[in-house]
Design a protein around this motif. Sequence first.
Motif, PDB file in Angstrom:
ATOM      1  N   VAL A 316       0.793  -1.310  -0.217  1.00 33.80           N
ATOM      2  CA  VAL A 316      -0.123  -0.024   0.082  1.00 33.80           C
ATOM      3  C   VAL A 316       0.878   1.139  -0.200  1.00 33.80           C
ATOM      4  N   PRO A 317       0.789   2.120  -0.932  1.00 37.87           N
ATOM      5  CA  PRO A 317       1.625   3.285  -0.970  1.00 37.87           C
ATOM      6  C   PRO A 317       1.340   4.403  -0.061  1.00 37.87           C
ATOM      7  N   VAL A 318       2.189   5.032   0.617  1.00 38.69           N
ATOM      8  CA  VAL A 318       2.111   6.174   1.603  1.00 38.69           C
ATOM      9  C   VAL A 318       2.727   7.194   1.135  1.00 38.69           C
ATOM     10  N   VAL A 319       2.042   8.306   1.400  1.00 38.77           N
ATOM     11  CA  VAL A 319       2.459   9.499   0.981  1.00 38.77           C
ATOM     12  C   VAL A 319       2.500  10.714   2.226  1.00 38.77           C
ATOM     13  N   PHE A 320       3.238  11.049   2.543  1.00 38.03           N
ATOM     14  CA  PHE A 320       3.583  12.328   3.789  1.00 38.03           C
ATOM     15  C   PHE A 320       3.453  13.691   3.046  1.00 38.03           C
ATOM     16  N   VAL A 321       2.133  14.365   3.657  1.00 36.77           N
ATOM     17  CA  VAL A 321       2.049  15.796   3.112  1.00 36.77           C
ATOM     18  C   VAL A 321       2.113  16.872   4.075  1.00 36.77           C
ATOM     19  N   ASP A 322       2.479  18.057   3.577  1.00 33.40           N
ATOM     20  CA  ASP A 322       2.536  19.044   4.518  1.00 33.40           C
ATOM     21  C   ASP A 322       1.528  19.389   5.257  1.00 33.40           C
ATOM     22  N   PRO A 323       1.301  19.674   6.551  1.00 35.81           N
ATOM     23  CA  PRO A 323       0.297  19.570   7.448  1.00 35.81           C
ATOM     24  C   PRO A 323      -0.366  21.174   7.550  1.00 35.81           C
ATOM     25  N   HIS A 324       0.245  22.079   6.818  1.00 36.92           N
ATOM     26  CA  HIS A 324      -0.021  23.376   7.072  1.00 36.92           C
ATOM     27  C   HIS A 324      -1.567  23.524   6.247  1.00 36.92           C
ATOM     28  N   ASP A 325      -2.341  24.223   7.328  1.00 35.69           N
ATOM     29  CA  ASP A 325      -3.838  24.488   7.038  1.00 35.69           C
ATOM     30  C   ASP A 325      -4.639  23.375   6.722  1.00 35.69           C
ATOM     31  N   THR A 326      -4.172  22.286   7.134  1.00 30.60           N
ATOM     32  CA  THR A 326      -5.197  21.201   6.844  1.00 30.60           C
ATOM     33  C   THR A 326      -6.294  21.110   7.748  1.00 30.60           C
ATOM     34  N   SER A 327      -6.179  21.839   8.848  1.00 33.60           N
ATOM     35  CA  SER A 327      -7.471  21.913   9.835  1.00 33.60           C
ATOM     36  C   SER A 327      -8.164  23.152   9.606  1.00 33.60           C
ATOM     37  N   ARG A 328      -7.623  24.199   8.952  1.00 30.02           N
ATOM     38  CA  ARG A 328      -8.321  25.348   8.581  1.00 30.02           C
ATOM     39  C   ARG A 328      -8.902  25.438   7.202  1.00 30.02           C
ATOM     40  N   MET A 329      -8.675  24.554   6.273  1.00 22.21           N
ATOM     41  CA  MET A 329      -9.318  24.582   5.016  1.00 22.21           C
ATOM     42  C   MET A 329     -10.341  23.901   4.988  1.00 22.21           C
ATOM     43  N   CYS A 330     -11.407  24.613   4.163  1.00 17.12           N
ATOM     44  CA  CYS A 330     -12.693  23.714   4.049  1.00 17.12           C
ATOM     45  C   CYS A 330     -12.379  22.569   2.617  1.00 17.12           C
ATOM     46  N   SER A 331     -12.742  21.345   2.959  1.00 14.40           N
ATOM     47  CA  SER A 331     -12.622  20.236   2.108  1.00 14.40           C
ATOM     48  C   SER A 331     -13.743  20.430   1.113  1.00 14.40           C
ATOM     49  N   ALA A 332     -14.712  21.255   1.154  1.00 13.78           N
ATOM     50  CA  ALA A 332     -15.435  21.258  -0.020  1.00 13.78           C
ATOM     51  C   ALA A 332     -15.190  22.366  -0.778  1.00 13.78           C
ATOM     52  N   CYS A 333     -14.735  23.789  -0.460  1.00  7.32           N
ATOM     53  CA  CYS A 333     -14.571  24.838  -1.390  1.00  7.32           C
ATOM     54  C   CYS A 333     -13.218  25.169  -1.287  1.00  7.32           C
ATOM     55  N   ARG A 334     -12.165  24.627  -0.308  1.00 10.51           N
ATOM     56  CA  ARG A 334     -10.861  25.004  -0.280  1.00 10.51           C
ATOM     57  C   ARG A 334     -10.712  26.487   0.055  1.00 10.51           C
ATOM     58  N   TYR A 335     -11.581  26.947   0.890  1.00 11.58           N
ATOM     59  CA  TYR A 335     -11.518  28.078   1.373  1.00 11.58           C
ATOM     60  C   TYR A 335     -10.760  27.956   2.791  1.00 11.58           C
ATOM     61  N   VAL A 336      -9.781  29.071   2.928  1.00 10.10           N
ATOM     62  CA  VAL A 336      -8.871  28.713   4.079  1.00 10.10           C
ATOM     63  C   VAL A 336      -9.060  29.974   5.154  1.00 10.10           C
ATOM     64  N   ASP A 337      -9.214  29.906   6.151  1.00  7.88           N
ATOM     65  CA  ASP A 337      -9.422  30.963   7.388  1.00  7.88           C
ATOM     66  C   ASP A 337      -9.219  30.165   8.805  1.00  7.88           C
TER      67      ASP A 337
END
Length: 386
Positions: A316-337
Motif C-alpha cells: 500500500v503506497p504511503v505519502v506524507f504531506v505538508d500539514p499546513h492549513d489542513t485543519s483550517r481549509m474547507c474540504s468542499a470549497c478549499r477556503y482557508v480561514d
Amino acid sequence: MKLVVQVKLLPDSGQVAALEDTLRTANYAACRLSERAQANPRRCGRTALQRDHYRDVKALGLSAQPALHVIRKVADAYTLRSANLRAGNYGPASGDRYRRVAERPIRFRPNAAQPFDDRCLSWQHDAGTVSIWTTRGRLKDLRFTGSPDQLKTLQLYRQGESDLVYRDGMWFLYATCDIPEGEPIDPQGWVGVDLGIVNIATTSGGYRAAGRGLNRHRGQKRRLRTKLQAKGTKSAKRVLKRQRRKETRRATDINHVISKSIVVEAQRTGHGIGLEDLTGIRERARLRKPQRTTLHSWAFAQLGTFIEYKARQRGVPVVFVDPHDTSRMCSACRYVDKNNRVSQAKFRCRSCGVVAHADVNASHNIAAEAAVVWERGAESTAPAPA
C-alpha cells in the motif's frame, strides 16, 4: 524491509550469571576503549580503533568476534556523537552543554546491549533454544519464547546481528529480519489520516480511534507517579519500579491496533494512505504549561512508523504531506480561514457554510493533498523504518 523481532530468553540461574558477566565484561571493555578514543579523536573510527586496540580489548576477557563488536559499538557511538554536535543538538559550540558532551568520554552502562553475529549466536528453532557465546563458555540449550507470528518471522527472515538486551529483570534478543515488501498496488483513491490527541486517528473513510481511554490511562499513571514520588518510601519505590513502561506498552499496543485497521482497510479498498509530516511539531507548538505533558507524550511518530511499515508489507503506497492549513481549509470549497475551526471538534466554513467534524474535514484535505503529491511523482520524505 528491515524489522526487529523481540524474543524473550528463559535462562536458569547459572545461565543468568553467565549472561550478566558477559554484558559486564563487554561494556567494561567498551568504556576503557572509549577513554582511549576520547584521548585521540583523530583515531576513533572503526578501522583505526581495531588497528590500535584490538589486542588490548581481547585481553580484557573477550574472544575475537565479541572484541570486534565492542570496537564497532564504540566507533559508532563516537560517530553519532560527532553528528549530533555538528547538527547543533547539544547547543552552540561555545555553550557549556556542548563542551560537557564533547570533552567527556562516552560511557556504557554495565548492562548495556551487546550485539552478536552468527559466529557467536546460533538458533535452534525446532527446539526453541539458542546457543550463545559468553565469557564463561558457550551456553547451549538457552530457551526462548515469543508470539507465534514473531517466531515465524524470525525463522523465515532473520538476517544479520542480534542484540542481547537486559531490561527490567528480563533477558531479550532483538533480531534483525529482512522482510519482503508486498507487490505495490496502483491506488484507486486515497485515505487521509488526521492524527491528534483527542482522536488518535481519524480517516476520510470514516474510521475514528478515540483517544479518551488512552488519555485517561495516561492521567491516572501520571497522578500515581506524582503521589509515589512525593511519598518516597521503599515500598513506593518498589511500586514505581513495577509501573515502569506500562504506559508506554499500552500506547504501543493501541498504535499497533489502529495502524493495522487503517492499513487493512486501505488494502481492501485499493487505496493509498496520506499522512501528515509532523516532524518538529513539538518545537513549533506553543502551549500552556498544563498541556505540554500531553503534547510530549503524544506518540504520533510511532503511529506513523507503524502505518508505514505495515503498508509497505502489503504494497500500500504511503505519502506524507505538508500539514499546513489542513485543519483550517474547507474540504468542499478549499477556503482557508483560521476562524473556520470553531472548536476542537467543530468546523464551519465561513465561505460556503459547510459544517463538519474538524478531524474528518482535515482527513479529507490530507487525502486530496496526497493525491496531488502522488500525481506529481513526489516520494515520501519520511525515513524507512529501521
